[in-house]
Write a protein that holds these residues in place. Structure first.
Motif, short mmCIF file in Angstrom:
data_model
loop_
_atom_site.label_atom_id
_atom_site.label_comp_id
_atom_site.label_asym_id
_atom_site.label_seq_id
_atom_site.Cartn_x
_atom_site.Cartn_y
_atom_site.Cartn_z
N LEU A 29 75.54 76.42 96.45
CA LEU A 29 75.01 75.42 97.72
C LEU A 29 75.19 74.09 97.43
O LEU A 29 74.47 73.53 96.73
N ARG A 30 76.63 73.50 97.86
CA ARG A 30 77.00 72.22 97.30
C ARG A 30 75.91 71.15 98.07
O ARG A 30 75.58 71.14 99.23
N GLY A 31 75.56 70.17 97.30
CA GLY A 31 74.65 69.30 97.60
C GLY A 31 73.53 69.54 97.84
O GLY A 31 72.47 68.65 98.48
N LEU A 32 72.99 70.66 97.65
CA LEU A 32 71.44 71.34 98.36
C LEU A 32 70.41 70.56 97.68
O LEU A 32 69.30 69.92 98.31
N ALA A 33 70.53 70.02 96.43
CA ALA A 33 69.28 69.33 95.58
C ALA A 33 69.23 67.85 96.06
O ALA A 33 68.54 67.13 95.75
N LEU A 34 70.59 67.43 96.70
CA LEU A 34 70.78 65.69 96.82
C LEU A 34 69.05 65.30 97.35
O LEU A 34 68.91 64.24 96.84
N SER A 35 68.69 65.86 98.40
CA SER A 35 67.50 65.23 98.91
C SER A 35 66.33 65.30 98.30
O SER A 35 65.13 64.67 98.47
N TYR A 36 66.24 66.01 97.30
CA TYR A 36 64.97 66.40 96.34
C TYR A 36 65.06 65.27 94.90
O TYR A 36 64.18 65.18 94.33
N VAL A 37 66.17 64.79 94.96
CA VAL A 37 66.40 63.96 93.68
C VAL A 37 65.70 63.07 93.44
O VAL A 37 64.94 62.71 92.31
N PRO A 38 65.09 62.09 94.23
CA PRO A 38 64.16 61.19 94.11
C PRO A 38 62.84 61.52 93.76
O PRO A 38 62.09 61.01 92.85
N GLU A 39 62.38 62.87 93.79
CA GLU A 39 61.16 63.44 93.33
C GLU A 39 61.66 64.21 92.14
O GLU A 39 60.65 64.25 91.33
N LEU A 40 62.72 64.58 91.74
CA LEU A 40 63.06 65.35 90.73
C LEU A 40 63.36 64.76 89.61
O LEU A 40 62.67 64.90 88.33
N LEU A 41 63.44 63.37 89.54
CA LEU A 41 63.96 62.41 88.52
C LEU A 41 62.70 61.93 87.73
O LEU A 41 62.66 62.18 86.35
N PRO A 42 61.68 61.36 88.48
CA PRO A 42 60.34 61.18 87.63
C PRO A 42 59.78 62.29 86.86
O PRO A 42 59.20 62.10 85.91
N ALA A 43 59.65 63.27 87.82
CA ALA A 43 59.29 64.75 87.19
C ALA A 43 59.97 65.01 85.87
O ALA A 43 59.23 65.55 84.96
N LEU A 44 61.25 64.90 86.00
CA LEU A 44 62.18 65.36 84.64
C LEU A 44 61.67 64.40 83.62
O LEU A 44 61.48 64.71 82.34
N GLU A 45 61.37 63.11 83.87
CA GLU A 45 61.27 62.15 82.69
C GLU A 45 59.85 62.55 82.13
O GLU A 45 59.65 62.43 80.87
N ALA A 46 58.91 62.81 82.82
CA ALA A 46 57.61 63.18 82.55
C ALA A 46 57.60 64.58 81.63
O ALA A 46 57.02 64.50 80.45
N ILE A 47 58.41 65.50 82.04
CA ILE A 47 58.54 66.79 81.25
C ILE A 47 59.12 66.39 79.99
O ILE A 47 58.77 66.87 78.95
N GLY A 48 60.27 65.39 79.84
CA GLY A 48 60.77 65.00 78.49
C GLY A 48 59.79 64.23 77.55
O GLY A 48 60.07 64.39 76.23
N ARG A 49 58.76 63.52 78.17
CA ARG A 49 57.85 63.19 77.24
C ARG A 49 56.98 64.00 76.96
O ARG A 49 56.50 63.93 75.51
N ALA A 50 56.65 64.96 77.57
CA ALA A 50 55.48 65.82 77.24
C ALA A 50 56.28 67.06 76.25
O ALA A 50 55.56 67.48 75.20
N ALA A 51 57.33 67.26 76.48
CA ALA A 51 58.01 68.33 75.71
C ALA A 51 59.45 67.81 75.50
O ALA A 51 60.45 68.16 76.37
N PRO A 52 59.68 67.36 74.50
CA PRO A 52 61.00 66.63 74.07
C PRO A 52 62.26 67.49 74.11
O PRO A 52 62.29 68.56 73.56
N PHE A 53 63.37 67.09 74.71
CA PHE A 53 64.58 67.79 74.50
C PHE A 53 65.02 67.92 73.00
O PHE A 53 64.64 67.14 72.19
N ARG A 54 65.21 69.21 72.62
CA ARG A 54 65.65 69.49 71.23
C ARG A 54 66.95 70.47 71.10
O ARG A 54 67.18 71.04 72.17
N HIS A 55 67.49 70.30 70.03
CA HIS A 55 68.69 71.40 69.71
C HIS A 55 68.04 72.55 68.92
O HIS A 55 67.51 72.44 67.90
N MET A 56 68.03 73.93 69.76
CA MET A 56 67.59 75.19 69.04
C MET A 56 68.65 75.67 68.21
O MET A 56 69.65 75.27 68.26
N THR A 57 68.11 76.46 67.49
CA THR A 57 69.17 77.42 66.19
C THR A 57 69.27 78.92 67.31
O THR A 57 68.20 79.36 67.63
N THR A 58 70.51 79.30 67.15
CA THR A 58 70.52 80.59 67.54
C THR A 58 70.03 81.51 66.39
O THR A 58 70.16 81.21 65.03
#
Ligand code: MD6
Ligand code: FE
Length: 222
Positions: A29-58
């Protein structure tokens, strides 16, 4: 066409999402998320603060080149013992951050567009790709049952998605994914092999030099 009709086609208007079927029950679905982006980005930043990105091991002992975190009741993790879903972030000992409301709305809207009614994701895996990051061919089979689809949202710099068959050696289609694209797949396509080619250096006005991918799943028991 009068002036008010012309306004409807102004270049500023968000483009209508176009659909590309890539499998029996798999669709972009091309572009379906575009109208959500202004809400997604601040929420994404909050997730990254609470649970930081990490490299897992297989389980095989390799460090994954993609960095990841999760939101929702269940989070996907990998370590020497295998792949599984957990209720807590093993790094902080805390529950994974809750799934933000706009994430859930987008995932449900995308699933419904693709013909999967009443999608109830309890897990959202968040992947971060920097230039050179790749994801080797894999199947998503750590979920409790495979009846529900997976909804995958691409943000930031583009990537080429590999969409293979039911055997690892099957030829894979190459599907370019751009900022705002949403991929939904389920049914007979649910266990197809897939991956991401090494991401090329690029710049996105909102996300800089990275690609972010959300994959929403129904991971736990119904
Ligand atoms: C990615 N996605 O696009 C990685 N898995 O960054 C996945 O591994 C994936 O996009 C299952 C269904 C859709 C996906
Ligand atoms: Fe996957």
């Amino acid at each position: 066409m009068n002036a008010s009709n012309l306004d409807l086609f102004d270049a500023e208007e968000a483009p209508v999402a176009t659909r590309e079927r890539i499998g029996e029950r798999a669709i972009v679905l091309r572009g379906l998320a575009l109208s959500y982006v202004p809400e997604l980005l601040p929420a994404l930043e909050a997730i990254g603060r609470a649970a930081p990105f990490r490299h897992m091991t297989t389980p095989g002992g390799l460090r994954m080149s993609v960095a990841l975190t999760n939101c929702g009741a269940l989070g996907w993790t990998s370590d020497a013992h295998g792949y599984r879903y957990t209720r807590r972030d093993p790094q902080t000992g805390q529950p994974w951050p809750a799934m933000p409301a706009p994430f859930l709305r987008l995932a449900r809207a995308a699933a419904a567009e693709a013909g999967f009614e009443d999608f109830r994701p309890d897990a959202c895996l968040v992947n971060r790709y920097l230039p050179g990051t790749r994801l080797s061919l894999h199947q998503d089979r750590d979920e409790h049952d495979f009846a529900a689809p997976i909804v995958s949202v691409s943000l930031g710099i583009p990537a080429v998605f590999l969409f293979g068959g039911h055997a690892r050696a099957d030829r894979a289609a190459r599907i370019p994914l751009h900022h705002g694209d949403v991929l939904v797949w389920g049914g007979p396509d649910r266990l197809r092999y897939h991956g991401v080619l090494p991401v090329k250096e690029a710049h996105h006005p909102l996300l800089g030099g990275q690609r972010i991918n959300f994959t929403f799943r129904e991971a736990g028991r119904p």
